[in-house]
Design a protein around this motif. Structure first.
Motif, short mmCIF file in Angstrom:
data_model
loop_
_atom_site.label_atom_id
_atom_site.label_comp_id
_atom_site.label_asym_id
_atom_site.label_seq_id
_atom_site.Cartn_x
_atom_site.Cartn_y
_atom_site.Cartn_z
N UNK A 118 7.44 4.95 67.21
CA UNK A 118 7.01 5.97 66.25
C UNK A 118 8.09 7.03 66.08
N UNK A 119 8.72 7.40 67.18
CA UNK A 119 9.82 8.37 67.11
C UNK A 119 10.98 7.80 66.30
N UNK A 120 11.28 6.52 66.54
CA UNK A 120 12.36 5.88 65.77
C UNK A 120 12.03 5.89 64.28
N UNK A 121 10.76 5.61 63.94
CA UNK A 121 10.35 5.61 62.54
C UNK A 121 10.55 6.99 61.91
N UNK A 122 10.16 8.04 62.63
CA UNK A 122 10.34 9.40 62.12
C UNK A 122 11.82 9.71 61.93
N UNK A 123 12.64 9.31 62.90
CA UNK A 123 14.08 9.54 62.80
C UNK A 123 14.68 8.78 61.63
N UNK A 124 14.19 7.55 61.39
CA UNK A 124 14.67 6.77 60.25
C UNK A 124 14.33 7.46 58.93
N UNK A 125 13.10 7.99 58.84
CA UNK A 125 12.69 8.71 57.63
C UNK A 125 13.55 9.96 57.41
N UNK A 126 13.78 10.71 58.48
CA UNK A 126 14.62 11.91 58.37
C UNK A 126 16.05 11.54 58.00
N UNK A 127 16.56 10.47 58.61
CA UNK A 127 17.93 10.03 58.32
C UNK A 127 18.05 9.58 56.88
N UNK A 128 17.02 8.91 56.38
CA UNK A 128 17.05 8.46 54.98
C UNK A 128 17.14 9.64 54.03
N UNK A 129 16.31 10.64 54.24
CA UNK A 129 16.33 11.80 53.35
C UNK A 129 17.63 12.58 53.49
N UNK A 130 18.12 12.69 54.74
CA UNK A 130 19.41 13.37 54.94
C UNK A 130 20.52 12.62 54.23
N UNK A 131 20.44 11.28 54.24
CA UNK A 131 21.44 10.47 53.54
C UNK A 131 21.40 10.69 52.04
N UNK A 132 20.20 10.79 51.48
CA UNK A 132 20.07 11.06 50.04
C UNK A 132 20.66 12.44 49.69
N UNK A 133 20.36 13.43 50.52
CA UNK A 133 20.88 14.78 50.27
C UNK A 133 22.41 14.77 50.34
N UNK A 134 22.93 14.11 51.36
CA UNK A 134 24.39 14.00 51.51
C UNK A 134 25.01 13.32 50.28
N UNK A 135 24.38 12.21 49.85
CA UNK A 135 24.96 11.46 48.74
C UNK A 135 25.00 12.26 47.45
N UNK A 136 23.90 12.93 47.11
CA UNK A 136 23.90 13.66 45.85
C UNK A 136 24.85 14.85 45.89
N UNK A 137 24.99 15.47 47.05
CA UNK A 137 25.92 16.60 47.16
C UNK A 137 27.36 16.14 46.96
N UNK A 138 27.72 15.02 47.56
CA UNK A 138 29.11 14.56 47.46
C UNK A 138 29.38 13.80 46.16
N UNK A 139 28.35 13.18 45.59
CA UNK A 139 28.54 12.58 44.26
C UNK A 139 28.83 13.66 43.22
N UNK A 140 28.17 14.81 43.37
CA UNK A 140 28.40 15.92 42.43
C UNK A 140 29.59 16.76 42.85
#
Length: 361
Positions: free
Chosen positions: A58-80
């Motif tokens: 369950x902890x791994x699942x939460x970390x995966x969800x957080x990592x996914x959203x952090x990855x999206x935030x990182x991508x849009x910031x650096x794409x722009x």
């Protein structure tokens, strides 16, 4: 009644698409489907496995969800190219996810995302270019990963245990057709952005000038125009830019597809072979979600989940519980977050009075 200016009209359309009242329909559809599934399948003792939950998974699942959203935030910031601050990047991603949840799956958040970037101060043409870049990268992930999972999983990617032969054949044809379409679209975008956008623009206009496709000619013309603009904005970016964008895309989509395996592993013993098969089945499961006409695939996602993943879980009741938990963590959560982020974003962009008006619309 005075006519709205183009800017006011754009603002009104955006706020109309994001209005909080749109949450109600998908929640009602999704919970009604899950409730019916529970009513039909429940047997005493079916949920005993919940007492053996593994907190680590369950902890791994939460970390995966957080990592996914952090990855999206990182991508849009650096794409722009860091035009967006970290806060603005987080707001855009949360509202993008929110719009994907309240609009039909075929539309998703892509229709809203360019306007969100534009309201953050990025010129509209450049905003469209950045969103087209994300679409191209997302499609390329699918194009590259499908052959890999097919080579590893083969025919086990299809739920033979739950569907009759004719339905499996239909699913296989749909999977192949979706892959061909996504591949063609992705390669067309790559060619248009990096090689010859004018040629693609002319091709689209000619193709959609035929009698059968003429009704879509306006959209094709707009797509061709957007591709030319995207090429002008993006072609000069160097290898590091695209490497960073590509790696972050691989990261976020892999995390997205890992969630179900982590969730099932938290309550059921799952070997690594089964875990990666679950990962692969996500790609065939996605085909069903792509054709869903309900907001965020509500009802369709819940109904199709047991067909693809019930084999790995056990009882129908436990499977239905997994459906509910999966949708809470990957869908209803973003409805709640959208309702939290939306008024803050509207207040920051338009002012507090507009935020109050939007929230009560």
């Amino acid at each position: 009644m005075p006519e709205l200016s183009p800017a006011q009209s754009e603002d009104q359309q955006l706020l109309d698409k994001l209005r909080p009242s749109r949450i109600v329909l998908p929640v009602l559809i999704g919970l009604s489907v899950v409730g019916f599934m529970f009513w039909r399948s429940y047997q005493p003792g079916d949920l005993d496995a919940l007492s053996n939950a593994k907190p680590w998974w369950l902890l791994v699942m939460v970390l995966v969800l957080l990592a996914r959203d952090a990855g999206y935030v990182y991508r849009i910031r650096y794409l722009t190219q860091k035009v967006l601050s970290w806060r603005a990047s987080l707001d855009v991603i949360m509202l993008w996810e929110f719009s994907s949840c309240i609009l039909p799956s075929a539309v998703g958040g892509t229709a809203v995302a360019p306007v969100l970037l534009h309201k953050e101060g990025i010129p509209l043409g450049r905003s469209v270019a950045y969103i087209m870049a994300t679409a191209m990268l997302d499609n390329m992930y699918y194009v590259l990963m499908v052959p890999l999972v097919v080579a590893i999983g083969g025919d086990t990617l299809y739920p033979h245990e739950a569907l009759q032969g004719g339905l499996i054949a239909t699913l296989r044809i749909g999977f192949i057709l979706s892959y061909v379409f996504v591949t063609a679209y992705a390669l067309l975008m790559v060619y248009a952005i990096f090689i010859n956008p004018r040629a693609v623009q002319r091709l689209l206009i000619r193709l959609f000038s035929t009698r059968v496709l003429r009704r879509f000619r306006g959209r094709a013309y707009q797509l061709g125009h957007d591709l030319v603009q995207a090429s002008a904005e993006l072609r000069g970016n160097g290898l590091v830019y695209w490497l960073r964008a590509g790696l972050s895309t691989f990261f976020v989509w892999s995390a997205r597809y890992l969630v179900i395996g982590c969730l099932i592993g938290a309550f059921v013993e799952v070997g690594w072979t089964e875990f990666w098969l679950i990962f692969g089945r996500n790609l065939t499961y996605k085909v069903i979600l792509l054709i869903a006409i309900t907001p965020g695939g509500a009802g369709v996602a819940e109904g199709a989940f047991p067909t693809f993943f019930g084999k790995f879980i056990g009882t129908a009741t436990l499977t239905n519980f997994m459906v509910l938990l999966y949708r809470i963590t990957t869908y209803y959560l973003y409805l709640v977050l959208g309702a939290v982020f939306l008024p803050r974003w509207v207040a920051r962009i338009y002012g507090k009075p507009k935020a109050e008006e939007a929230m009560h619309s």
